[in-house]
Design a protein around this motif. Structure first.
Motif, PDB file in Angstrom:
ATOM      1  N   TRP A 103     -16.667   3.832 -15.455  1.00 33.42           N
ATOM      2  CA  TRP A 103     -16.464   5.133 -14.813  1.00 33.42           C
ATOM      3  C   TRP A 103     -17.614   5.424 -13.845  1.00 33.42           C
ATOM      4  N   GLY A 104     -17.290   6.145 -12.778  1.00 38.59           N
ATOM      5  CA  GLY A 104     -18.308   6.602 -11.838  1.00 38.59           C
ATOM      6  C   GLY A 104     -18.756   5.566 -10.833  1.00 38.59           C
ATOM      7  N   LYS A 105     -18.107   4.427 -10.785  1.00 39.24           N
ATOM      8  CA  LYS A 105     -18.487   3.364  -9.846  1.00 39.24           C
ATOM      9  C   LYS A 105     -17.545   3.279  -8.647  1.00 39.24           C
ATOM     10  N   GLY A 106     -16.528   4.148  -8.608  1.00 37.56           N
ATOM     11  CA  GLY A 106     -15.578   4.120  -7.505  1.00 37.56           C
ATOM     12  C   GLY A 106     -14.473   3.090  -7.666  1.00 37.56           C
ATOM     13  N   TYR A 107     -14.390   2.437  -8.828  1.00 36.14           N
ATOM     14  CA  TYR A 107     -13.389   1.396  -9.024  1.00 36.14           C
ATOM     15  C   TYR A 107     -11.962   1.945  -9.032  1.00 36.14           C
ATOM     16  N   ALA A 108     -11.751   3.118  -9.617  1.00 37.72           N
ATOM     17  CA  ALA A 108     -10.396   3.681  -9.647  1.00 37.72           C
ATOM     18  C   ALA A 108      -9.905   3.951  -8.227  1.00 37.72           C
ATOM     19  N   SER A 109     -10.759   4.533  -7.400  1.00 40.29           N
ATOM     20  CA  SER A 109     -10.368   4.799  -6.010  1.00 40.29           C
ATOM     21  C   SER A 109     -10.155   3.508  -5.232  1.00 40.29           C
ATOM     22  N   GLU A 110     -11.044   2.538  -5.431  1.00 41.33           N
ATOM     23  CA  GLU A 110     -10.942   1.263  -4.721  1.00 41.33           C
ATOM     24  C   GLU A 110      -9.678   0.499  -5.121  1.00 41.33           C
ATOM     25  N   ALA A 111      -9.437   0.409  -6.413  1.00 41.95           N
ATOM     26  CA  ALA A 111      -8.239  -0.293  -6.888  1.00 41.95           C
ATOM     27  C   ALA A 111      -6.979   0.488  -6.537  1.00 41.95           C
ATOM     28  N   GLY A 112      -7.032   1.818  -6.676  1.00 41.92           N
ATOM     29  CA  GLY A 112      -5.882   2.655  -6.335  1.00 41.92           C
ATOM     30  C   GLY A 112      -5.505   2.536  -4.866  1.00 41.92           C
ATOM     31  N   ARG A 113      -6.508   2.571  -3.990  1.00 40.40           N
ATOM     32  CA  ARG A 113      -6.245   2.448  -2.542  1.00 40.40           C
ATOM     33  C   ARG A 113      -5.612   1.089  -2.234  1.00 40.40           C
ATOM     34  N   ALA A 114      -6.141   0.032  -2.830  1.00 41.92           N
ATOM     35  CA  ALA A 114      -5.581  -1.311  -2.601  1.00 41.92           C
ATOM     36  C   ALA A 114      -4.163  -1.410  -3.151  1.00 41.92           C
ATOM     37  N   CYS A 115      -3.917  -0.757  -4.269  1.00 40.24           N
ATOM     38  CA  CYS A 115      -2.583  -0.767  -4.873  1.00 40.24           C
ATOM     39  C   CYS A 115      -1.594  -0.011  -3.973  1.00 40.24           C
ATOM     40  N   LEU A 116      -2.031   1.105  -3.414  1.00 40.53           N
ATOM     41  CA  LEU A 116      -1.181   1.850  -2.478  1.00 40.53           C
ATOM     42  C   LEU A 116      -0.866   0.988  -1.245  1.00 40.53           C
ATOM     43  N   GLU A 117      -1.885   0.318  -0.719  1.00 45.03           N
ATOM     44  CA  GLU A 117      -1.663  -0.557   0.438  1.00 45.03           C
ATOM     45  C   GLU A 117      -0.663  -1.657   0.103  1.00 45.03           C
ATOM     46  N   TYR A 118      -0.810  -2.259  -1.063  1.00 51.19           N
ATOM     47  CA  TYR A 118       0.126  -3.286  -1.519  1.00 51.19           C
ATOM     48  C   TYR A 118       1.544  -2.707  -1.601  1.00 51.19           C
ATOM     49  N   GLY A 119       1.681  -1.537  -2.198  1.00 51.52           N
ATOM     50  CA  GLY A 119       3.000  -0.911  -2.330  1.00 51.52           C
ATOM     51  C   GLY A 119       3.639  -0.573  -1.002  1.00 51.52           C
ATOM     52  N   PHE A 120       2.853   0.020  -0.110  1.00 50.61           N
ATOM     53  CA  PHE A 120       3.406   0.433   1.180  1.00 50.61           C
ATOM     54  C   PHE A 120       3.603  -0.742   2.138  1.00 50.61           C
ATOM     55  N   GLU A 121       2.609  -1.600   2.244  1.00 44.86           N
ATOM     56  CA  GLU A 121       2.649  -2.645   3.268  1.00 44.86           C
ATOM     57  C   GLU A 121       3.327  -3.936   2.797  1.00 44.86           C
ATOM     58  N   THR A 122       3.120  -4.339   1.567  1.00 40.53           N
ATOM     59  CA  THR A 122       3.723  -5.575   1.070  1.00 40.53           C
ATOM     60  C   THR A 122       5.129  -5.337   0.529  1.00 40.53           C
ATOM     61  N   LEU A 123       5.279  -4.274  -0.285  1.00 38.37           N
ATOM     62  CA  LEU A 123       6.581  -4.005  -0.895  1.00 38.37           C
ATOM     63  C   LEU A 123       7.472  -3.110  -0.032  1.00 38.37           C
ATOM     64  N   GLY A 124       6.911  -2.474   0.991  1.00 31.33           N
ATOM     65  CA  GLY A 124       7.711  -1.633   1.875  1.00 31.33           C
ATOM     66  C   GLY A 124       8.118  -0.296   1.284  1.00 31.33           C
TER      67      GLY A 124
END
Length: 175
Positions: A103-124
């Protein structure tokens, strides 16, 4: 171990059977599971849950999942990031569960942002949602950092949860 995507500091990969002890340790921590539903009570149950989860996502073509968040510097799995259908709804949700020491290292935001990019850009996908226990201020803050907007409450996972939404165009324009 199959990598799904990477960020600067994290590798997001499929969970493997040998990860069951790590998952059990993460989810049995009271700080982690207090906002979640039921968790495995022992290693055998965690192995069974992991096998069912992997089979379910494999049946769906492995485009969705609950994936390990692994620190590149240590190689240690420190949590999970999810992108999957929200049970009981016609929505795809993003979520994150991190071990307390992460917690507190920014991992949730970093992983969440990458997951959103994967969902929007890779999965459409055109829309991704998140559900958060209203008392979980830290996860609510992550949704805000990701640009998700609150849209009231929804019942999911047998709880009344805050509901957040992000559209693909807003993601492309704002993040």
């Amino acid at each position: 171990m199959t990598t799904v995507f990477e960020t600067e500091r994290l590798t997001i990969r499929h969970w493997e059977e040998e990860d069951a002890p790590t998952l059990l340790r993460i989810y049995q921590d009271p700080q982690v599971h207090r906002f979640l539903g039921s968790v495995a009570q022992n290693l055998e149950e965690q192995k069974e849950r992991l096998a069912r989860m992997k089979a379910r996502y494999r049946e769906e073509g492995d485009k969705y999942g609950s994936w390990a968040i692994v620190e590149k510097i240590t190689g240690e799995a420190v949590g999970a990031v999810i992108l999957k259908p929200l049970p009981g709804h016609e929505e795809i949700e993003v979520g994150w569960h991190l071990s307390y020491p992460a917690w507190g290292k920014g991992y949730a935001s970093e992983a969440g942002r990458a997951c959103l990019e994967y969902g929007f850009e890779t999965l459409g996908l055109t829309r991704i949602v998140a559900v958060v226990n209203p008392l979980n201020a830290r996860s609510i803050a992550v949704t805000q950092r990701l640009g998700m907007r609150p849209e009231g409450r929804v019942t999911a996972y047998e709880q009344e949860l805050d509901f957040f939404v992000l559209e693909r165009e807003a993601f492309r324009n704002g993040i």
